[in-house]
Design an enzyme around this catalytic site. Sequence first.
Site, PDB file in Angstrom:
ATOM      1  N   ASP A  28     -14.345  49.554  36.097  1.00 48.48           N
ATOM      2  CA  ASP A  28     -15.011  50.112  34.906  1.00 48.48           C
ATOM      3  C   ASP A  28     -14.777  51.604  34.734  1.00 48.48           C
ATOM      4  OD1 ASP A  28     -16.386  47.532  34.691  1.00 48.48           O
ATOM      5  OD2 ASP A  28     -17.628  48.248  36.334  1.00 48.48           O
ATOM      6  N   HIS A  56     -11.429  44.852  29.722  1.00 51.44           N
ATOM      7  CA  HIS A  56     -10.952  46.149  29.245  1.00 51.44           C
ATOM      8  C   HIS A  56     -11.267  46.276  27.771  1.00 51.44           C
ATOM      9  CE1 HIS A  56      -7.760  46.307  32.698  1.00 51.44           C
ATOM     10  NE2 HIS A  56      -8.997  46.354  33.118  1.00 51.44           N
TER      11      HIS A  56
END
EC number: 6.3.4.4
Length: 442
Positions: A28, A56
């Site tokens: 992340d 993503h």
Amino acid sequence: MKHSAAVKRARNDSGNKVSVVLGAQWGDEGKGKVVDLLATESDVVCRCQGGNNAGHTVVVDEEEYDFHLLPSGIINTKCTSFIGNGVVIHLPGLFEEIDKNEKKGLKGWDKRLVISDRAHIVFDFHQAVDGLQEVQRQAQEGQNIGTTKKGIGPTYACKASRTGLRICDLMADFSEFSTRVKNLVLQYQSMYPALKVDVESELKKLKDYAERIRPLVRDGVYFMYDAIHGPLKKILVEGANAALLDIDFGTYPFVTSSNCTVGGVCTGLGIPPANIGEVYGVSKAYTTRVGIGAFPTEQLNAVGELLQTRGHEVGVTTGRKRRCGWLDLVILKYAHMINGFTAIALTKLDILDVLDEIKVGVAYKINGKRVPYFPANMEVLQKVEVEYETFPGWKTDTSAARKWSDLPPKAQNYIRFVENRIGVPIKWVGVGKSRECMIQMF
């Protein structure tokens, strides 16, 4: 047969080099944004490991795209997207993702998506088993691993125990494939009596998917060899997950089931190490972690809450709140030892804008003594004490900054400190969500 005089071969011609983007923390970190930035000028964008446990997010012209299996480069119409042999593919998930993104305006993906025939298949029952295993861990050990329940671990386990099935098997004789799938189901049902599987309906769906993907499937080794040794091409590899989630180097057992460090690029695409060029590590200006496991710089206080809310720290794939803490340079240095970063992207600097003071973890201590390594054992890691350096906050909105000189001196100081401590230049600094918010330093 006559041979003409042999020409001495040039020794340095190793072909096109691939640039790699890897997570330097627990995932992340904003890899999607860095990949998106580089994909605009890439000819090929590849995924080499993981599956649709990755998430993503890429923002283009106000439209937010979520990618899980597809390489983020798929939105670039001039670019081929390649899913390598190290990726595990859940076909229903792949087509659901394609449909969702088509609704947002993704067009012509089928002309520019290539899938390796050596990639392993994630079956629906792998996902069911993933859920059952987590329940079992919770019952036996009082804690689970916190997987995304996408069937990734069970598929890699199948791969390692040589009972897995690959895209090439789906492309070959379907009745042979069906028999092997049924045997695999029986094997799982003997281990998990609670497992219910409708094999016939799963096979029926797979037969449809087989025809849909057939035009996209290639021998990945030959595909990559051509890409590397053909005309000059910019090739980008998009890592999923991150260094501290690597099956070998991460905070085991709270890790993913693939190598998400640089070695996974060679094994997941079938390319030699000589063809790896730039290796970009992506790190937030602070640290986050989803799920369970040791997290030395975690802030279970107002600072942690502020980072969580200001940073909108919620998992893309799971929707779970991310745990937050200060930037940990022990982790970044460790990730650099393994990956050999040539440059770093530091993202989400703007989230720190409101803080009076900012801390950076610079060393771990055990029983008051500094340890010069990152502990492998989780019980040991849980107990480390972090040594911090404290910086005054800049208390200025940085989100409008577009070049280095736009950043306040105190923010510049913070960035330089991080750069010097890790010993890797910071090439980008992120101060917001969109493409324009990445300050390029060199």
